[in-house]
Write a protein that holds these residues in place. Structure first.
Motif, PDB file in Angstrom:
ATOM      1  N   ASN A   9       1.108  -1.189  -0.015  1.00  0.00           N
ATOM      2  CA  ASN A   9      -0.114   0.075  -0.282  1.00  0.00           C
ATOM      3  C   ASN A   9       0.893   1.289   0.024  1.00  0.00           C
ATOM      4  O   ASN A   9       1.962   1.205   0.808  1.00  0.00           O
ATOM      5  CB  ASN A   9      -0.972   0.038   1.252  1.00  0.00           C
ATOM      6  CG  ASN A   9      -1.991  -1.066   1.143  1.00  0.00           C
ATOM      7  OD1 ASN A   9      -2.653  -1.173   0.162  1.00  0.00           O
ATOM      8  ND2 ASN A   9      -2.119  -1.849   2.452  1.00  0.00           N
ATOM      9  N   SER A  11       0.746   5.863  -0.271  1.00  0.00           N
ATOM     10  CA  SER A  11       0.006   6.929  -0.359  1.00  0.00           C
ATOM     11  C   SER A  11       0.173   7.525  -1.663  1.00  0.00           C
ATOM     12  O   SER A  11       1.352   7.222  -2.259  1.00  0.00           O
ATOM     13  CB  SER A  11       0.728   8.129   0.843  1.00  0.00           C
ATOM     14  OG  SER A  11       1.880   8.439   0.550  1.00  0.00           O
ATOM     15  N   ALA A  17       4.798   4.205   4.858  1.00  0.00           N
ATOM     16  CA  ALA A  17       4.793   4.618   5.994  1.00  0.00           C
ATOM     17  C   ALA A  17       4.895   5.896   6.354  1.00  0.00           C
ATOM     18  O   ALA A  17       5.726   6.504   5.610  1.00  0.00           O
ATOM     19  CB  ALA A  17       5.556   3.742   6.829  1.00  0.00           C
ATOM     20  N   ASP A  22       3.976   5.088  10.929  1.00  0.00           N
ATOM     21  CA  ASP A  22       2.427   4.969  10.975  1.00  0.00           C
ATOM     22  C   ASP A  22       1.815   4.545   9.464  1.00  0.00           C
ATOM     23  O   ASP A  22       2.364   5.025   8.357  1.00  0.00           O
ATOM     24  CB  ASP A  22       1.877   6.460  11.091  1.00  0.00           C
ATOM     25  CG  ASP A  22       0.273   6.584  10.972  1.00  0.00           C
ATOM     26  OD1 ASP A  22      -0.430   5.496  10.968  1.00  0.00           O
ATOM     27  OD2 ASP A  22      -0.223   7.714  10.658  1.00  0.00           O
ATOM     28  N   VAL A  23       1.266   3.404   9.755  1.00  0.00           N
ATOM     29  CA  VAL A  23       0.699   2.670   8.554  1.00  0.00           C
ATOM     30  C   VAL A  23      -0.957   2.775   8.672  1.00  0.00           C
ATOM     31  O   VAL A  23      -1.554   2.315   7.724  1.00  0.00           O
ATOM     32  CB  VAL A  23       0.988   1.383   8.296  1.00  0.00           C
ATOM     33  CG1 VAL A  23       2.615   1.286   7.834  1.00  0.00           C
ATOM     34  CG2 VAL A  23       0.912   0.452   9.419  1.00  0.00           C
ATOM     35  N   GLY A  24      -1.423   3.579   9.563  1.00  0.00           N
ATOM     36  CA  GLY A  24      -2.958   3.595   9.574  1.00  0.00           C
ATOM     37  C   GLY A  24      -3.732   4.495   8.799  1.00  0.00           C
ATOM     38  O   GLY A  24      -4.926   4.914   8.903  1.00  0.00           O
ATOM     39  N   TRP A  25      -3.038   5.044   7.643  1.00  0.00           N
ATOM     40  CA  TRP A  25      -3.775   5.975   6.690  1.00  0.00           C
ATOM     41  C   TRP A  25      -4.496   5.317   5.584  1.00  0.00           C
ATOM     42  O   TRP A  25      -5.093   6.277   4.926  1.00  0.00           O
ATOM     43  CB  TRP A  25      -2.467   6.874   6.351  1.00  0.00           C
ATOM     44  CG  TRP A  25      -1.229   6.281   5.900  1.00  0.00           C
ATOM     45  CD1 TRP A  25      -0.167   6.210   6.740  1.00  0.00           C
ATOM     46  CD2 TRP A  25      -1.213   5.653   4.670  1.00  0.00           C
ATOM     47  NE1 TRP A  25       1.056   5.338   5.869  1.00  0.00           N
ATOM     48  CE2 TRP A  25       0.139   5.121   4.659  1.00  0.00           C
ATOM     49  CE3 TRP A  25      -1.644   5.467   3.546  1.00  0.00           C
ATOM     50  CZ2 TRP A  25       0.719   4.409   3.822  1.00  0.00           C
ATOM     51  CZ3 TRP A  25      -1.463   4.626   2.468  1.00  0.00           C
ATOM     52  CH2 TRP A  25      -0.010   4.290   2.526  1.00  0.00           C
ATOM     53  N   GLN A  28      -9.555   1.860   3.857  1.00  0.00           N
ATOM     54  CA  GLN A  28     -10.009   0.312   4.202  1.00  0.00           C
ATOM     55  C   GLN A  28     -11.429  -0.003   3.251  1.00  0.00           C
ATOM     56  O   GLN A  28     -12.236   0.905   3.224  1.00  0.00           O
ATOM     57  CB  GLN A  28     -10.105  -0.002   5.470  1.00  0.00           C
ATOM     58  CG  GLN A  28      -8.759   0.178   6.272  1.00  0.00           C
ATOM     59  CD  GLN A  28      -7.678  -0.392   5.571  1.00  0.00           C
ATOM     60  OE1 GLN A  28      -7.562  -1.893   5.386  1.00  0.00           O
ATOM     61  NE2 GLN A  28      -6.454   0.309   5.528  1.00  0.00           N
ATOM     62  N   THR A  55       5.739  -5.629  12.404  1.00  0.00           N
ATOM     63  CA  THR A  55       4.242  -5.340  12.590  1.00  0.00           C
ATOM     64  C   THR A  55       3.258  -6.408  12.123  1.00  0.00           C
ATOM     65  O   THR A  55       2.419  -6.594  12.980  1.00  0.00           O
ATOM     66  CB  THR A  55       4.329  -4.174  11.330  1.00  0.00           C
ATOM     67  OG1 THR A  55       4.856  -3.057  11.665  1.00  0.00           O
ATOM     68  CG2 THR A  55       2.860  -3.665  11.022  1.00  0.00           C
ATOM     69  N   HIS A  59       0.364  -8.884  15.013  1.00  0.00           N
ATOM     70  CA  HIS A  59      -1.067  -8.866  15.019  1.00  0.00           C
ATOM     71  C   HIS A  59      -1.469 -10.333  14.300  1.00  0.00           C
ATOM     72  O   HIS A  59      -2.347 -10.875  15.008  1.00  0.00           O
ATOM     73  CB  HIS A  59      -1.405  -7.814  14.065  1.00  0.00           C
ATOM     74  CG  HIS A  59      -3.056  -7.796  13.978  1.00  0.00           C
ATOM     75  ND1 HIS A  59      -3.851  -7.615  15.015  1.00  0.00           N
ATOM     76  CD2 HIS A  59      -3.487  -8.009  12.858  1.00  0.00           C
ATOM     77  CE1 HIS A  59      -4.979  -7.619  14.343  1.00  0.00           C
ATOM     78  NE2 HIS A  59      -5.077  -7.952  13.046  1.00  0.00           N
TER      79      HIS A  59
END
Length: 187
Positions: A9, A11, A17, A22-25, A28, A55, A59
């Motif tokens: 992924n 941007s 990142a 931060d990879v929460g951008w 989804q 990472t 999870h």
């Protein structure tokens, strides 16, 4: 000989990142998540750098056991655990979940693995992928672009010493303005 693909992924301004790792951008969607899950299910061997390994391994090994885990997350967790993995790190001492650790020359090991028979190899993690790119080992780039500008962080592409010509092999649009483009390296 295996095909080596670099897929992540990204941007719109080219980062995997944002600052602070931060990879929460990302935008989804169920459709995009299923696409990534199917990709993991068809990967012959995944190559991880330390950062991405930490990472993912923090999870996915138990994501299917978490309260409220969706069927899609359960499927992905199982596929991730089952997928053979090689982790490249000079600081880790052990890895688990169908993975083996390589502490030596990453480029030499990737070239050796690529020369073997087997399914597609995916390289994950910008630093490890950069080494493979500079060595001319990447056969395909899969860029999943999200409509967000993060302004800095870890870049998808590294600086190269020479031009690499590519051919567009596939595209797909996902909900929320996410676009996937796959490019094959012309040799």
């Amino acid at each position: 000989m295996r095909k080596l693909t670099y897929a992540m992924n990204v941007s719109l301004d080219g980062y995997v990142a944002a600052p602070g790792d931060d990879v929460g951008w990302g935008v989804q969607s169920d459709e995009l998540f299923q696409w990534w899950s199917d990709r993991v299910g068809s990967t012959g061997l995944a190559l991880y750098g330390r950062g991405l390994w930490e990472t993912m391994s923090s999870h996915w090994p138990t994501a299917d056991q978490q309260p409220g885990a969706t069927p899609a997350a359960i499927e992905y967790a199982g596929r991730w655990r089952d997928m053979p993995k090689v982790v490249f790190s000079s600081t880790l001492s052990a890895v688990d979940w169908n993975a083996r650790l390589v502490t030596g020359d990453a480029v030499a090991e990737i070239a050796r693995l690529k020369a073997e028979d087997g399914g597609r190899m995916d390289v994950g993690g910008a630093t490890l992928a950069a080494a493979a790119m500079r060595a001319g080992l990447v056969d395909e780039y899969v860029v999943v672009t999200h409509p967000v500008l993060v302004g800095g962080g870890k870049r998808f592409f590294t600086a190269l010493d020479e031009r690499v010509d590519l051919t567009l092999a596939d595209t797909r649009a996902f909900p929320g303005g996410v676009l996937m483009a796959a490019y094959e390296t012309r040799r």
